[in-house]
Design a protein around this motif. Sequence first.
Motif, short mmCIF file in Angstrom:
data_model
loop_
_atom_site.label_atom_id
_atom_site.label_comp_id
_atom_site.label_asym_id
_atom_site.label_seq_id
_atom_site.Cartn_x
_atom_site.Cartn_y
_atom_site.Cartn_z
N PRO A 1 36.84 37.02 39.12
CA PRO A 1 35.48 36.74 38.67
C PRO A 1 35.45 35.60 37.66
CG PRO A 1 36.37 38.53 37.38
CD PRO A 1 37.47 38.11 38.36
N LEU A 2 34.25 35.21 37.24
CA LEU A 2 34.11 34.42 36.02
C LEU A 2 34.26 35.34 34.83
CD1 LEU A 2 30.98 32.17 36.79
CD2 LEU A 2 33.40 31.55 36.97
N GLN A 3 34.69 34.79 33.70
CA GLN A 3 34.87 35.64 32.52
C GLN A 3 33.56 36.30 32.12
OE1 GLN A 3 37.63 34.29 29.50
NE2 GLN A 3 36.24 34.98 27.87
N ALA A 4 32.43 35.60 32.28
CA ALA A 4 31.13 36.18 31.92
C ALA A 4 30.81 37.42 32.75
CB ALA A 4 30.03 35.14 32.08
N ASP A 5 31.36 37.51 33.97
CA ASP A 5 31.09 38.67 34.83
C ASP A 5 31.76 39.94 34.31
OD1 ASP A 5 29.54 37.29 36.76
OD2 ASP A 5 31.36 36.51 37.68
N LEU A 6 32.70 39.80 33.40
CA LEU A 6 33.34 40.97 32.80
C LEU A 6 32.43 41.66 31.79
CD1 LEU A 6 36.93 39.57 32.07
CD2 LEU A 6 36.06 40.65 34.16
N GLY A 7 31.31 41.03 31.44
CA GLY A 7 30.38 41.60 30.48
C GLY A 7 30.65 41.11 29.07
N PRO A 8 29.92 41.72 28.15
CA PRO A 8 29.04 42.89 28.23
C PRO A 8 27.79 42.64 29.08
CG PRO A 8 29.75 42.51 25.97
CD PRO A 8 30.14 41.30 26.75
N THR A 9 27.46 43.64 29.89
CA THR A 9 26.31 43.59 30.78
C THR A 9 25.42 44.80 30.52
OG1 THR A 9 27.51 42.39 32.50
CG2 THR A 9 25.60 43.66 33.20
N LEU A 10 24.12 44.58 30.52
CA LEU A 10 23.14 45.65 30.41
C LEU A 10 22.42 45.81 31.75
CD1 LEU A 10 21.49 44.88 26.93
CD2 LEU A 10 23.44 46.36 27.42
N SER A 11 22.14 47.04 32.15
CA SER A 11 21.47 47.30 33.42
C SER A 11 20.17 48.07 33.17
CB SER A 11 22.35 48.14 34.34
OG SER A 11 23.54 47.46 34.66
N ARG A 12 19.10 47.55 33.73
CA ARG A 12 17.82 48.25 33.69
C ARG A 12 17.60 48.90 35.05
NH1 ARG A 12 14.75 51.08 30.67
NH2 ARG A 12 15.16 49.56 28.99
N ALA A 13 18.03 50.17 35.16
CA ALA A 13 17.79 50.92 36.38
C ALA A 13 16.33 51.32 36.46
CB ALA A 13 18.69 52.16 36.40
N VAL A 14 15.90 51.72 37.66
CA VAL A 14 14.55 52.21 37.86
C VAL A 14 14.54 53.71 37.63
CG1 VAL A 14 12.62 52.37 39.48
CG2 VAL A 14 14.19 50.42 39.60
N ARG A 15 13.64 54.17 36.77
CA ARG A 15 13.57 55.61 36.53
C ARG A 15 12.92 56.29 37.72
NH1 ARG A 15 11.58 58.53 30.89
NH2 ARG A 15 12.36 60.62 31.41
N VAL A 16 13.56 57.33 38.25
CA VAL A 16 13.09 58.00 39.46
C VAL A 16 13.06 59.51 39.24
CG1 VAL A 16 13.98 56.20 40.96
CG2 VAL A 16 15.43 58.16 40.43
N LEU A 17 12.41 60.20 40.17
CA LEU A 17 12.40 61.67 40.19
C LEU A 17 12.07 62.25 38.83
CD1 LEU A 17 15.57 62.25 42.43
CD2 LEU A 17 13.18 62.10 43.15
N SER A 18 11.05 61.70 38.21
CA SER A 18 10.64 62.10 36.88
C SER A 18 9.13 61.92 36.76
CB SER A 18 11.35 61.24 35.83
OG SER A 18 10.74 61.37 34.56
N ALA A 19 8.51 62.70 35.87
CA ALA A 19 7.08 62.52 35.61
C ALA A 19 6.79 61.15 35.01
CB ALA A 19 6.59 63.62 34.67
N GLU A 20 7.82 60.53 34.46
CA GLU A 20 7.67 59.21 33.86
C GLU A 20 8.36 58.14 34.71
OE1 GLU A 20 8.53 59.22 29.58
OE2 GLU A 20 8.58 61.40 29.72
N ALA A 21 8.37 58.34 36.03
CA ALA A 21 8.99 57.38 36.93
C ALA A 21 8.31 56.02 36.81
CB ALA A 21 8.91 57.89 38.36
N ASP A 22 9.10 54.96 37.03
CA ASP A 22 8.60 53.60 36.88
C ASP A 22 7.72 53.18 38.04
OD1 ASP A 22 9.74 52.77 34.41
OD2 ASP A 22 11.70 52.58 35.37
N ASP A 23 6.73 52.35 37.74
CA ASP A 23 6.05 51.54 38.73
C ASP A 23 6.27 50.08 38.35
OD1 ASP A 23 4.31 51.00 36.61
OD2 ASP A 23 2.72 52.29 37.40
N ALA A 24 5.69 49.15 39.10
CA ALA A 24 5.95 47.73 38.85
C ALA A 24 5.55 47.32 37.44
CB ALA A 24 5.21 46.89 39.89
N THR A 25 4.41 47.81 36.96
CA THR A 25 3.92 47.41 35.64
C THR A 25 4.83 47.91 34.53
OG1 THR A 25 1.64 47.40 36.46
CG2 THR A 25 1.96 47.52 34.07
N SER A 26 5.17 49.21 34.57
CA SER A 26 6.02 49.76 33.52
C SER A 26 7.42 49.16 33.56
CB SER A 26 6.09 51.28 33.63
OG SER A 26 6.76 51.68 34.82
N TYR A 27 7.89 48.90 34.77
CA TYR A 27 9.24 48.37 34.91
C TYR A 27 9.32 46.94 34.35
CZ TYR A 27 13.81 47.37 36.95
OH TYR A 27 15.12 47.04 37.13
#
Length: 768
Positions: free
Chosen positions: A342-368
Amino acid sequence: MKFLCSSSTSAASIFLSVVFLAGCLSNSESPVVANTATVSGSAVQPAQVNMGEQTIAMRNANGRVEVLKNPLRIRFFNAADELVLEQVSSSGGLFEPGFAVDEPLGSDYLPRRLLNAPFSYMVGAEIAPQLRATPWVGNYITQALVGVQYHGTEVLEAKETARGVELTIATNDPTGRVINVELKPADNNSFEVRMAVNPAEGVVMVADSFVLRDEESFHGFGGRHNAINQRGNLLTNFIQAQNIGAGPLAPVANLASGQGEGYMFPSGPDAAYYISTAFASTGGYGFMLDSTRPSRYDLGASNADAWQVNVSGTEMTYLVAPGAEKKALQSLSGLQGRHRLPLQADLGPTLSRAVRVLSAEADDATSYEAKIWDDIAKIDAFKLPVKGYVFEGWEILPRETSKTVIKALHDRNIRAYLYIRNYVGVDVANTERPETFTEALQEGYVVNDAAGLPYLFGTPFGGLGAAIDFTNPEAIAWWEGRIREMLVDLKADGFMQDFGEHIALDMHFFDGSTGVTMHNHYPTVFHQTTRKIIDDIEAKTGRHIFFWTRAGYSGRQGSSGFESSNFPGDETSDWSRASGIASLTTDMLSRGATGSYGYNTDIGGYFDFHVGAASAELYTRWSFWAALSPVFRVHNSSSNGVRMPWFYGEETLEHWRKAAELHLKAAPLIMRLWQEAQTTGVPPVRGLWVEYPKDERARQEDQQWLLGPNVLVAPVVEQGASTRNVYLPQGCWKHVDTGAQFEGPRDVTVPAPIDSLPYFFKCGTNPF
């Protein structure tokens, strides 16, 4: 006679219930896709053959193979002419009943009866029902073999060929079956053995068995959680999805299963998303089974004096690479394929914004979208050393929004990564547009059932899914358009390539293959398809693309040669030995041993439905665990909401920053070791057994690792701990935080405050 049948189930019934599948097992292998990935390229060494009256010998620079004609026995020698591996001697009477089963829910109570003899086989029946819905789509419910076993007895005919030697072997089968065997030198310093039973009708399994030597240990086999040394264990080579510890029910489940603290539901402690059929033995050889069919290793579990490899079907090919540990790793990773640099930058640090699912507070496009911009603002405000950012839900955003986000990341010198999966679906995952599912089914881009209709299954997110058929040229062209949209149109730098394990045995592919051979082979075809597209983009633009995968199967010419990196697949957000933080080291070291060394953990753990989200303590310990691993990436909490470093407050944020800075400090060393591994095959992060193969403690150590030969890492994986007991192998070792020096081999106890990672330098070195 096979008691296997094929059934087709309606989409509605698949979605509403879990049904049993018993697929008809064909006798033909799936076509193997040529591996264009960078491997060692070791040429085949020509061999000299001596056709003696009682013995046949085949020798080249890598060693020697010796065939004893009567009684039959094959033995392998290294270049120094030392015996390293030999078949067991002939045994077994005229009637040897056979029975083996992968028990439902991963329990271990039924005894197995498998014949340990040269070139054995079973005539009888095999059943293999699979789950068809829930997060465990494609997993075995159980898999059983039952019948009568026979074996090779003596060489009837032998013929030297341009490639090696062909043998016809008599058996103790009263019907007169014979076994055709081919022996020849192969690439990467190995010898290849192929056996096929003739006639094949009624045969459901073939096997070979070898002498288990004193003190011999076995390392590799892919992303297994159960052990670093698999001696004494049973392993199934069949990709299994989402096996997890029992969480609060662990005390009961561990006891009831008979498997102890490593038990995982639903398939048992050896289950894995990422399978390798290769291993290195401290007995002086490497071994690789070359088959995508369901197969198994019995590594002294049923017989303390022998180990066995067996495969469903009528034929089997395996490779033996004589040589000490590092030479074996070079051979095996050369055969299998190695993770790309890889490139050294690909080793991170990396942050991931997953989509919240199966929850009363699940994401839609606006909240995401709002969460993405808040993340970027926090990165700026806290001046975090972030090198990469993933937004998995890009498909639910307007394309112009995704372009704007990627530009904002690039303006900050942050690599931008997206997300894609191997199936199309109608579910709540929010990782693709709804019309993608309709398009793929209407245009015929998905895998079919026996009737030629789209094969629908229940997805892990409670909807319907269909696997993309990567043997269909039109589907590949469509897939290329999706990859180019991410990388060319939106200018992303890479992506997570998710799933690949949901392949049922009765699926039918465009090229004529079925799930029997494609269940394991599918991830290789999946990842190779993507790699070819990426190679073309990189060649034309000079860019470097990084993608990481979940499912894989790395036998000969396996998926590891096409990937950049792997993540272990939805670890649970707990401390468990089964699937939480204490499972990571065993997984990383096992898959890394044979070429899949770009390990990419989910800091904080992802699967939290039954255990709850990670605590601040667990999150911090996980961050330090990742600091001296190949890739440092935050990705967590599917249902309880993403835990970014600032979520827990200032103290935890500063702990995370310290771990991230340690990773950045070590990154040049990781890159150098990764580059060396492209030739040597020795993983950057390696088990202690690689450097200290004669040390019994080192061969068993599954909660420590070496980063190169001079850095020993011992992360804290126990809740509430403030010290760490560490095993130091032979030599002088300096505890970096305190400067204290110790002479190994010995155990030492060192301080382990919450904001630290216990690690040591070999005295006289300064690796970073």
